[in-house]
Design an enzyme around this catalytic site. Sequence first.
Site, PDB file in Angstrom:
ATOM      1  N   GLU A 140      16.351   1.475   5.370  1.00  0.00           N
ATOM      2  CA  GLU A 140      16.098   0.131   4.747  1.00  0.00           C
ATOM      3  C   GLU A 140      17.018   0.093   3.219  1.00  0.00           C
ATOM      4  O   GLU A 140      16.689   1.127   2.521  1.00  0.00           O
ATOM      5  CB  GLU A 140      14.828  -0.032   4.399  1.00  0.00           C
ATOM      6  CG  GLU A 140      14.224  -1.309   3.511  1.00  0.00           C
ATOM      7  CD  GLU A 140      12.784  -1.370   3.225  1.00  0.00           C
ATOM      8  OE1 GLU A 140      12.014  -0.714   3.668  1.00  0.00           O
ATOM      9  OE2 GLU A 140      12.667  -2.071   2.192  1.00  0.00           O
ATOM     10  N   ASP A 147      23.088  -9.034  -4.623  1.00  0.00           N
ATOM     11  CA  ASP A 147      22.882  -8.551  -5.501  1.00  0.00           C
ATOM     12  C   ASP A 147      24.188  -7.712  -5.654  1.00  0.00           C
ATOM     13  O   ASP A 147      24.699  -7.069  -4.790  1.00  0.00           O
ATOM     14  CB  ASP A 147      21.507  -7.634  -5.644  1.00  0.00           C
ATOM     15  CG  ASP A 147      20.250  -8.295  -5.134  1.00  0.00           C
ATOM     16  OD1 ASP A 147      20.319  -9.554  -5.434  1.00  0.00           O
ATOM     17  OD2 ASP A 147      19.459  -7.660  -4.752  1.00  0.00           O
ATOM     18  N   ILE A 148      24.698  -7.760  -6.995  1.00  0.00           N
ATOM     19  CA  ILE A 148      25.907  -6.972  -7.308  1.00  0.00           C
ATOM     20  C   ILE A 148      25.487  -5.259  -7.063  1.00  0.00           C
ATOM     21  O   ILE A 148      26.163  -4.607  -6.504  1.00  0.00           O
ATOM     22  CB  ILE A 148      26.198  -7.009  -8.810  1.00  0.00           C
ATOM     23  CG1 ILE A 148      26.681  -8.414  -9.262  1.00  0.00           C
ATOM     24  CG2 ILE A 148      27.325  -5.831  -9.458  1.00  0.00           C
ATOM     25  CD1 ILE A 148      27.066  -8.586 -10.615  1.00  0.00           C
ATOM     26  N   GLN A 192      21.719 -19.042   6.867  1.00  0.00           N
ATOM     27  CA  GLN A 192      23.338 -18.973   7.234  1.00  0.00           C
ATOM     28  C   GLN A 192      24.072 -18.310   6.124  1.00  0.00           C
ATOM     29  O   GLN A 192      24.814 -17.651   6.219  1.00  0.00           O
ATOM     30  CB  GLN A 192      23.735 -20.612   7.382  1.00  0.00           C
ATOM     31  CG  GLN A 192      22.994 -21.188   8.646  1.00  0.00           C
ATOM     32  CD  GLN A 192      23.336 -22.829   8.641  1.00  0.00           C
ATOM     33  OE1 GLN A 192      24.626 -22.988   8.034  1.00  0.00           O
ATOM     34  NE2 GLN A 192      22.566 -23.672   8.848  1.00  0.00           N
ATOM     35  N   CYS A 381      -8.313  10.504  -9.969  1.00  0.00           N
ATOM     36  CA  CYS A 381      -7.262  10.783 -10.935  1.00  0.00           C
ATOM     37  C   CYS A 381      -7.871  10.437 -12.277  1.00  0.00           C
ATOM     38  O   CYS A 381      -8.753  10.762 -12.911  1.00  0.00           O
ATOM     39  CB  CYS A 381      -5.672  10.152 -10.818  1.00  0.00           C
ATOM     40  SG  CYS A 381      -4.791  11.546 -11.335  1.00  0.00           S
ATOM     41  N   GLY A 383      -9.590   7.887 -12.964  1.00  0.00           N
ATOM     42  CA  GLY A 383     -10.992   7.683 -12.638  1.00  0.00           C
ATOM     43  C   GLY A 383     -11.803   8.826 -12.876  1.00  0.00           C
ATOM     44  O   GLY A 383     -13.042   8.757 -13.330  1.00  0.00           O
ATOM     45  N   HIS A 507      -4.928  11.973  -5.404  1.00  0.00           N
ATOM     46  CA  HIS A 507      -4.709  10.655  -4.827  1.00  0.00           C
ATOM     47  C   HIS A 507      -4.915  10.674  -3.433  1.00  0.00           C
ATOM     48  O   HIS A 507      -3.896  10.619  -2.556  1.00  0.00           O
ATOM     49  CB  HIS A 507      -3.434  10.220  -5.130  1.00  0.00           C
ATOM     50  CG  HIS A 507      -3.220   9.976  -6.695  1.00  0.00           C
ATOM     51  ND1 HIS A 507      -3.500   8.615  -7.466  1.00  0.00           N
ATOM     52  CD2 HIS A 507      -2.716  10.701  -7.691  1.00  0.00           C
ATOM     53  CE1 HIS A 507      -3.405   8.994  -8.617  1.00  0.00           C
ATOM     54  NE2 HIS A 507      -2.962  10.081  -8.803  1.00  0.00           N
ATOM     55  N   GLU A 509      -5.656   8.325  -1.747  1.00  0.00           N
ATOM     56  CA  GLU A 509      -5.126   6.978  -1.161  1.00  0.00           C
ATOM     57  C   GLU A 509      -3.531   7.256  -0.460  1.00  0.00           C
ATOM     58  O   GLU A 509      -3.074   6.484   0.459  1.00  0.00           O
ATOM     59  CB  GLU A 509      -5.103   5.842  -1.993  1.00  0.00           C
ATOM     60  CG  GLU A 509      -3.976   5.994  -3.228  1.00  0.00           C
ATOM     61  CD  GLU A 509      -4.277   6.930  -4.382  1.00  0.00           C
ATOM     62  OE1 GLU A 509      -5.321   7.706  -4.432  1.00  0.00           O
ATOM     63  OE2 GLU A 509      -3.692   6.810  -5.516  1.00  0.00           O
TER      64      GLU A 509
HETATM   65  N1  GLN Z   1      -3.158   9.888 -17.248  1.00  0.00           N
HETATM   66  C1  GLN Z   1      -3.881  10.921 -16.553  1.00  0.00           C
HETATM   67  C2  GLN Z   1      -3.001  12.158 -16.560  1.00  0.00           C
HETATM   68  O1  GLN Z   1      -1.770  12.034 -16.520  1.00  0.00           O
HETATM   69  C3  GLN Z   1      -3.998  10.447 -15.266  1.00  0.00           C
HETATM   70  C4  GLN Z   1      -2.824  10.158 -14.357  1.00  0.00           C
HETATM   71  C5  GLN Z   1      -3.179   9.538 -12.982  1.00  0.00           C
HETATM   72  O2  GLN Z   1      -4.330   8.889 -12.630  1.00  0.00           O
HETATM   73  N2  GLN Z   1      -2.344   9.474 -12.071  1.00  0.00           N
HETATM   74  O3  GLN Z   1      -3.553  13.120 -16.117  1.00  0.00           O
END
Ligand code: GLN
Length: 550
Positions: A140, A147-148, A192, A381, A383, A507, A509
């Site tokens: 992709e 775009d230049i 087009q 993280c 969080g 992470h 996710e």
């Molecule tokens: N800022 C935090 C750290 O660097 C958390 C990083 C994050 O949430 N990806 O450890």
Amino acid sequence: MTKHIFVTGGVVSSIGKGLTSASIGMLLEARGLRVRMQKLDPYINVDPGTMSPYQHGEVYVLDDGSETDLDLGHYERFTEGPLTRNSNYTTGQIYLRVIEKERKGQFLGKTVQVIPHITDEIKSVIRKVGEKDVDVVITEIGGTVGDIESLPFLEAIRQYPLAAGRENCLFIHLTLVPYLKAAGELKTKPTQHSVGQLRQIGIQPDILICRCEQSITRDERDKIALFCNLPPQAVIEERDKDFSIYEVPLSLVSNGLDEQICQRLGLSTQPPNVEPYNDLLHRLRNPKHEISIAVVGKYAEHKDAYKSIYESLDHAGIHHHAQIRVGRIQSADVEDEGAECLLSGYDGILVPGGFGERGIEGKLQAVRYAREKDIPFFGICLGMQCAVIEYGRNVAGLDGANSTEFDKDTANPVICLLDEQHEITQMGGTMRLGSQPAVLVDGSKSKLAYGKSSIDERHRHRYEFNNEYRQQFRDAGLEFAGTSPDGKLVEIIELPQHSWFVAVQYHPEFKSKPTRAHPLFAGFVRAAIDRRSGRQLKKFAPEESNTQTV
Ligand code: GLN
């Protein structure tokens, strides 16, 4: 012979090239082909790791620790082929490689130029992805034709068939066919013009995919085909999907896209097995539960900043037949309006990753609210780091507990810089990145969710839990549910007394798929469903008994 599909985009940005490319990859895999995906980004940053989410949305991290474009998240969610550092190149990386070669003297005597040196480098990174046991490479090209900065990439893919054989290469161009309300019709002119621009640089698309709000009539299709120099059957409609992105591959099948790709590339395969996608859409359309989850983040108003988290919640919803309403809450707003005002009524609260001080106090209030009200909580993280700070301040009696990221002189640095980070001065690609192993503690909610005691998850951080505080937190009731195998780095914390309070340094996710929800997202959503049904029982029980008495 490896086949190559090049996907370009025209008319507007954000047209959905990533999703369409990923859908093509999924359909070809569903036909039994071995597919590899690749994205070439025209910007000059070496990778998106140093860009703000406002600029670029989420940074997607691969197992090998590369920080890549969020489209690679679509690729991984839709396809099974492994992604590596070779799956995402930017102009910055291409130039860096060429300049390093020049400094080593590899071009000695020559003038180093865009053509052939930059284009050769681009072709070599495309070739590399298709080297081993691969039937089809889908490349992709980021940005929009015209775009230049995307010109060297387009020139490289124009040249590619000269060596690989035109019959082994397919150009797919994705455009927008807008509906003009005032005129009451679809407009084909931008398409087009965009194809015209491609043809000027020597690329005649083989297939045109037209994004549109309204169905394209046969006459409109014939007109697009004629002006863009294509047979009408090569003009494929891709109507906007307002229900789910997982409808995209199925609609492309019904419009014959995969069939046509295989015909044009001489690939003979069975029709695709799309049963898993039919099944997941059936689950989405027929939910048995309805819940709401608040995602409290610094960039919550930006729809792409926590892309993989929103997708992972959807996957967990699919897994449990649950419809999830996600409330995107700006953490700074929690500071202004209070947690009760913004978060009451949610069945689960998630605090995602992030950097920098803005909005931290709001996140801490959100964690506290979830902890005290026994609302399922998932920290990711930053969080997790916020959950540690909140517990330190409000339960473990550690006054002013903080991360040294936000307060270097805090009296209680419960989150501090990883040892390996002290000497680092460069910002790009220097965090603790990529897949790292962890071991889980028996009896923890995490181990129950994963169903095993050793896991590998992707990381992206510089700070960690400060081990000097382990005993104090343990004494205050916090469980260290997962650590690195040597026990040195805290990977997961839990509150055993809480219905579901799990926070992770990594992470999760980045490893969730629509057909395979991540165990922790599934666990979190399960807990939210349980809470909702418990709450409904509590709410409705008195009325029911009243009715009975009456
Ligand atoms: N800022 C935090 C750290 O660097 C958390 C990083 C994050 O949430 N990806 O450890």
